[in-house]
Structure formats: C-alpha cells, structure tokens
Design a protein around this motif. Structure first.
Motif, PDB file in Angstrom:
ATOM      1  N   VAL A  51      -0.139 -43.710  82.891  1.00 22.65           N
ATOM      2  CA  VAL A  51       0.685 -42.082  82.437  1.00 22.65           C
ATOM      3  C   VAL A  51       1.985 -42.554  83.160  1.00 22.65           C
ATOM      4  CG1 VAL A  51       0.897 -40.110  83.570  1.00 22.65           C
ATOM      5  CG2 VAL A  51      -1.804 -41.935  83.579  1.00 22.65           C
ATOM      6  N   LEU A 111       4.091 -43.562  79.257  1.00 21.45           N
ATOM      7  CA  LEU A 111       3.915 -41.872  79.286  1.00 21.45           C
ATOM      8  C   LEU A 111       4.760 -41.293  79.473  1.00 21.45           C
ATOM      9  CD1 LEU A 111       0.652 -40.754  78.639  1.00 21.45           C
ATOM     10  CD2 LEU A 111       2.176 -41.607  76.607  1.00 21.45           C
ATOM     11  N   ILE A 112       5.213 -41.339  80.659  1.00 22.20           N
ATOM     12  CA  ILE A 112       6.408 -40.795  81.220  1.00 22.20           C
ATOM     13  C   ILE A 112       8.001 -40.911  80.776  1.00 22.20           C
ATOM     14  CG2 ILE A 112       7.981 -39.862  83.919  1.00 22.20           C
ATOM     15  CD1 ILE A 112       4.942 -39.694  84.754  1.00 22.20           C
ATOM     16  N   ASN A 114       3.760 -33.628  72.687  1.00 23.52           N
ATOM     17  CA  ASN A 114       2.989 -34.751  73.635  1.00 23.52           C
ATOM     18  C   ASN A 114       2.422 -34.428  74.281  1.00 23.52           C
ATOM     19  OD1 ASN A 114       6.370 -36.605  74.190  1.00 23.52           O
ATOM     20  ND2 ASN A 114       6.519 -34.831  73.493  1.00 23.52           N
ATOM     21  N   LEU A 172       0.106 -36.686  77.264  1.00 28.61           N
ATOM     22  CA  LEU A 172       1.530 -37.147  78.646  1.00 28.61           C
ATOM     23  C   LEU A 172       0.737 -35.364  78.961  1.00 28.61           C
ATOM     24  CD1 LEU A 172       3.354 -38.022  81.553  1.00 28.61           C
ATOM     25  CD2 LEU A 172       4.861 -36.550  79.647  1.00 28.61           C
TER      26      LEU A 172
END
Length: 209
Positions: free
Chosen positions: A11, A14-15, A125, A128
């Motif tokens: 994660v 992804l950020i 997105n 996310l």
C-alpha cells in the motif's frame, strides 16, 4: 478520520507511485476549467449532469480559493510542521464535497512548504482507493496524509466534515438514501459553516510530533 500508519509495504508503494504522478492543486484547477470549457467531467461516466456538477464545482472552488481564511491559531499550528508531508487527495471533478474541502486543504499547504497537496482521480486509482474506503464505499474526497520522511500514513480524512458526516448518517438511517432536497440542505450547511469544521478536522492531520 482514522490513523492508518500500520499499512503494509504494498500500500505504501501504491501511495508513493500515486504521488509521483499526481497533479498539483493548481494543475487540477486548470483541468477543471478545461473540462468546463468542453462541457465534460472526469471519471468513467460522462453525462450532462456530471458536466453540470463540474461547472458548479469550478465556480464554488473559484469563490472559496479567494474567500477561505484560516484562523491565526490554525496558521500557528501549521507552521510548526517540520516533516515533509503530502496530502494525497482522491477525487473527481463532479464531487460537490470535494469542491468545498479542497480549497481549504490548499490554504493549509500555502502556509508551510512542508505540506504539499497532490490530486489524483479516483476512477483511475481504484486499487489505492479500495484501501481507503469510507463505510465500504468509494465515497470521495479521500485525503491520505503521508509522512514522506517516515513513509507512513499519518491519517486519512473524508468524504465530509465530521459534523456533517453525523448529519448525513442520521438522515440515511431514517430515510435510506439522500434525497435531492437533502443534498441542497448540505450546500446550505457548508455555506453556514464557512469551512470551520473542515479546518478543525484537517488540523488533526498535521504532523506535529
């Protein structure tokens, strides 16, 4: 609002990837103006209604960009932030709640170069977005406060100010869904609140430790 600094590395990746491709607030506002000029909206759906919401939101944001003022006490807290922080916002041009809150977010960033507002589109997105659902829904805007120094999520916010969230949840509990009339009442609430609840909520996301 929730603190989510225990996210796994996937994660976090992804950020950071989203931040690297995100628009600045200024770029997003320019995008909205272009959409209005072409009677369009962002997102996977394209209807006259969504284009009209985009036009209304552009007008709201233009007004709020000029009129939003932060209290001195809030500015003092913002200036205390020393960690490089990105406020990553997932949104779409047709989102009325985003139009009310994003100008306030930008005012925070203008007070301290350590805070940077970046904007990405939800429908582009979804991987996310699915990690930051609100009540298991794709509700926007969603702000992810990310400490660039520690690579941790400080917290998240959205889709509405805390006080308004309670009003909406109570209405849904009684009526099942939001009516057009109630959505008009939401805009009245925003106008009366003058961004104060959003300011209070966002202050809690500041990296002050």
């Amino acid at each position: 609002m929730s603190t989510t600094n225990t996210l796994n590395s996937s994660v976090t990746s992804l950020i950071t990837e989203a931040i690297s491709t995100a628009s600045t607030y200024t770029e997003y506002r320019e995008q909205m103006r272009n959409l209005v000029a072409n009677n369009k909206s962002t997102g996977v759906l394209h209807t006259d209604a969504l284009a009209n919401y985009t036009m209304l939101n552009d007008k709201r944001m233009k007004r709020l960009d000029k009129t939003t003022k932060l209290p001195d006490a809030t500015i003092s807290k913002i200036k205390q932030v020393t960690a490089k922080t990105t406020w990553l916002v997932l949104t779409e041009s047709w989102c009325g709640d985003a139009a009310q809150s994003m100008p306030v977010m930008q005012k925070f960033a203008e007070q301290n170069s350590k805070i940077d507002v970046k904007v990405i589109l939800r429908d582009e997105n979804l991987e996310l977005m699915n990690h930051f659902l609100y009540n298991n829904t794709l509700s926007i805007p969603r702000l992810i406060a990310f400490n660039e120094d520690t690579q941790e999520v400080i917290g998240d916010w959205g889709p509405r100010p805390s006080k308004l969230t309670k009003i909406v949840e109570n209405f849904k509990a009684k009526n099942g869904s939001l009516t057009p009339e109630f959505k008009q009442e939401l805009q009245v609430w925003y106008n009366k609140d003058k961004g104060n609840t959003i300011i209070e909520d966002l202050t809690q996301l500041l990296a002050l430790k």
